[in-house]
Scaffold this active site. Sequence first.
Site, PDB file in Angstrom:
ATOM      1  CD  GLN A   1       4.215  21.529 -11.549  1.00  0.00           C
ATOM      2  OE1 GLN A   1       4.049  22.687 -11.209  1.00  0.00           O
ATOM      3  NE2 GLN A   1       4.524  20.559 -10.726  1.00  0.00           N
TER       4      GLN A   1
ATOM      5  CG  ASP B   1       9.186  -7.862   7.894  1.00  0.00           C
ATOM      6  OD1 ASP B   1       9.339  -7.336   6.762  1.00  0.00           O
ATOM      7  OD2 ASP B   1       9.904  -7.607   8.871  1.00  0.00           O
TER       8      ASP B   1
ATOM      9  N   GLY C   1      -3.042   3.362   4.522  1.00  0.00           N
ATOM     10  CA  GLY C   1      -4.028   4.179   3.817  1.00  0.00           C
ATOM     11  C   GLY C   1      -4.370   3.676   2.430  1.00  0.00           C
TER      12      GLY C   1
ATOM     13  CB  THR D   1      -1.840   7.541   3.788  1.00  0.00           C
ATOM     14  OG1 THR D   1      -0.441   7.844   3.597  1.00  0.00           O
ATOM     15  CG2 THR D   1      -2.514   7.369   2.442  1.00  0.00           C
TER      16      THR D   1
ATOM     17  CG  ASN E   1       0.121  -0.513  -0.575  1.00  0.00           C
ATOM     18  OD1 ASN E   1       0.151   0.611  -1.081  1.00  0.00           O
ATOM     19  ND2 ASN E   1      -0.241  -0.715   0.686  1.00  0.00           N
TER      20      ASN E   1
ATOM     21  CE1 TYR F   1       8.826   6.291  -0.064  1.00  0.00           C
ATOM     22  CE2 TYR F   1       8.740   8.158  -1.571  1.00  0.00           C
ATOM     23  CZ  TYR F   1       8.114   7.104  -0.935  1.00  0.00           C
ATOM     24  OH  TYR F   1       6.778   6.842  -1.169  1.00  0.00           O
TER      25      TYR F   1
HETATM   26  N1  LIG Z   1       1.033   8.602   0.954  1.00  0.00           N
HETATM   27  C1  LIG Z   1       1.741   9.102  -0.023  1.00  0.00           C
HETATM   28  O1  LIG Z   1       1.830  10.330  -0.182  1.00  0.00           O
HETATM   29  C2  LIG Z   1       2.464   8.221  -0.989  1.00  0.00           C
HETATM   30  C3  LIG Z   1       2.977   8.793  -2.167  1.00  0.00           C
HETATM   31  C4  LIG Z   1       3.649   7.982  -3.065  1.00  0.00           C
HETATM   32  C5  LIG Z   1       3.793   6.638  -2.819  1.00  0.00           C
HETATM   33  N2  LIG Z   1       3.290   6.092  -1.670  1.00  0.00           N
HETATM   34  C6  LIG Z   1       3.496   4.661  -1.461  1.00  0.00           C
HETATM   35  O2  LIG Z   1       2.259   4.023  -1.240  1.00  0.00           O
HETATM   36  C7  LIG Z   1       2.461   2.841  -0.452  1.00  0.00           C
HETATM   37  C8  LIG Z   1       1.448   2.828   0.689  1.00  0.00           C
HETATM   38  O3  LIG Z   1       1.721   3.932   1.533  1.00  0.00           O
HETATM   39  P1  LIG Z   1       0.600   4.684   2.411  1.00  0.00           P
HETATM   40  O4  LIG Z   1       0.645   6.113   2.030  1.00  0.00           O
HETATM   41  O5  LIG Z   1      -0.685   3.952   2.372  1.00  0.00           O
HETATM   42  O6  LIG Z   1       1.306   4.597   3.833  1.00  0.00           O
HETATM   43  P2  LIG Z   1       0.836   3.907   5.207  1.00  0.00           P
HETATM   44  O7  LIG Z   1       1.935   4.208   6.154  1.00  0.00           O
HETATM   45  O8  LIG Z   1      -0.558   4.303   5.538  1.00  0.00           O
HETATM   46  O9  LIG Z   1       0.827   2.349   4.822  1.00  0.00           O
HETATM   47  C9  LIG Z   1       1.986   1.587   4.633  1.00  0.00           C
HETATM   48  C10 LIG Z   1       1.767   0.212   5.213  1.00  0.00           C
HETATM   49  O10 LIG Z   1       2.922  -0.595   4.954  1.00  0.00           O
HETATM   50  C11 LIG Z   1       3.143  -1.386   6.090  1.00  0.00           C
HETATM   51  N3  LIG Z   1       4.545  -1.831   6.168  1.00  0.00           N
HETATM   52  C12 LIG Z   1       5.649  -1.089   6.418  1.00  0.00           C
HETATM   53  N4  LIG Z   1       6.731  -1.872   6.479  1.00  0.00           N
HETATM   54  C13 LIG Z   1       6.310  -3.146   6.257  1.00  0.00           C
HETATM   55  C14 LIG Z   1       6.954  -4.407   6.206  1.00  0.00           C
HETATM   56  N5  LIG Z   1       8.281  -4.542   6.398  1.00  0.00           N
HETATM   57  N6  LIG Z   1       6.200  -5.507   5.955  1.00  0.00           N
HETATM   58  C15 LIG Z   1       4.870  -5.404   5.755  1.00  0.00           C
HETATM   59  N7  LIG Z   1       4.193  -4.238   5.813  1.00  0.00           N
HETATM   60  C16 LIG Z   1       4.916  -3.122   6.066  1.00  0.00           C
HETATM   61  C17 LIG Z   1       2.780  -0.493   7.269  1.00  0.00           C
HETATM   62  O11 LIG Z   1       2.522  -1.252   8.445  1.00  0.00           O
HETATM   63  C18 LIG Z   1       1.555   0.250   6.731  1.00  0.00           C
HETATM   64  O12 LIG Z   1       0.340  -0.373   7.097  1.00  0.00           O
HETATM   65  C19 LIG Z   1       3.924   2.888  -0.001  1.00  0.00           C
HETATM   66  O13 LIG Z   1       4.696   2.030  -0.816  1.00  0.00           O
HETATM   67  C20 LIG Z   1       4.310   4.341  -0.226  1.00  0.00           C
HETATM   68  O14 LIG Z   1       5.685   4.506  -0.433  1.00  0.00           O
HETATM   69  C21 LIG Z   1       2.619   6.851  -0.760  1.00  0.00           C
END
Ligand SMILES: NC(=O)c1ccc[n+]([C@@H]2O[C@H](COP(=O)([O-])OP(=O)(O)OC[C@H]3O[C@@H](n4cnc5c(N)ncnc54)[C@H](O)[C@@H]3O)[C@@H](O)[C@H]2O)c1
Length: 251
Positions: free
Chosen positions: A251, A59, A19, A187, A86, A150
């Site tokens: 907050q 990866d 996402g 996402t 990311n 996490y």
């Molecule tokens: N969505 C949220 O609420 C949120 C909040 C805070 C932080 N984040 C962070 O934002 C980042 C993106 O998350 P998102 O919400 O878009 O989630 P998402 O699941 O849509 O995207 C994450 C992507 O990372 C890829 N991925 C996972 N393991 C991998 C690996 N070993 N090698 C390569 N790619 C890999 C997945 O295939 C996926 O496409 C992450 O680091 C997540 O922790 C997300």
Amino acid sequence: MRRQRLEGKVALITGAAGGIGSASAALFEAEGAKLALTDLDVTSLAPFAERGALTLVQDVTEEGRWRDVVEAVIARFGRLDVLVNNAGIALIGNIETTTLADWRKTQTINAESVFLGCREAVRVMKGQGGSIINISSVAGLIGDAQSAAYCASKGAVRLLTKSVALYCARKGYGVRCNSVHPSFTRTNMVEGFIATARNPDRVREGLAAAAPLGRMGEASEVAAAILYLASDESAFTTGAEMVVDGGLTAQ
Ligand SMILES: NC(=O)c1ccc[n+]([C@@H]2O[C@H](COP(=O)([O-])OP(=O)(O)OC[C@H]3O[C@@H](n4cnc5c(N)ncnc54)[C@H](O)[C@@H]3O)[C@@H](O)[C@H]2O)c1
């Protein structure tokens, strides 16, 4: 015509099929960046490839693959200006329920990969300059009882970012490094969590209510912060934490 904010820049985004990654790719593309996009599966990134992006299976936990990917970016575009670390996962578990396997998997994908990415980016950016953006979370700033591994991984990303920023600044490398801290963003990561809940509607409402702004964030809103850090508009910003959380941590 206005100058595009990433004109002439080459950007590598990991987890680009997800996402926040794909929203960032779309915004970067619209602002003139040349893109290298990686993920475990890059099928969904074919439209970007058709418009000139380099898409590679990666990866992010594999050390040797990082070197191959960065060399492929340089072979295609001649340089690397921006790295967005990311890719990430979120496994639910508190201190009583988290297995060692889940702990290690989370640290490897969320934190160790960011170390590998930063190290590789600094190697090629030093001298020419660049911007590294590490995607942490509000869970890297405040605790969450049900996300032990996490929280630990995202806290590691926050302080690794500052170490990289200080080192590069003192060395005069011209390389900036900042972290981004989203709260619940719509996402697959969050939708997957909602879908497995006993009462998905209640969980969805709870996640929206967690932010004082009363809703979840959009991937495009996180991407806008990433774009700012990637661009030269943030030239005096390094080692910073950019919160995109609807007021959650105020907050
Ligand atoms: N969505 C949220 O609420 C949120 C909040 C805070 C932080 N984040 C962070 O934002 C980042 C993106 O998350 P998102 O919400 O878009 O989630 P998402 O699941 O849509 O995207 C994450 C992507 O990372 C890829 N991925 C996972 N393991 C991998 C690996 N070993 N090698 C390569 N790619 C890999 C997945 O295939 C996926 O496409 C992450 O680091 C997540 O922790 C997300």
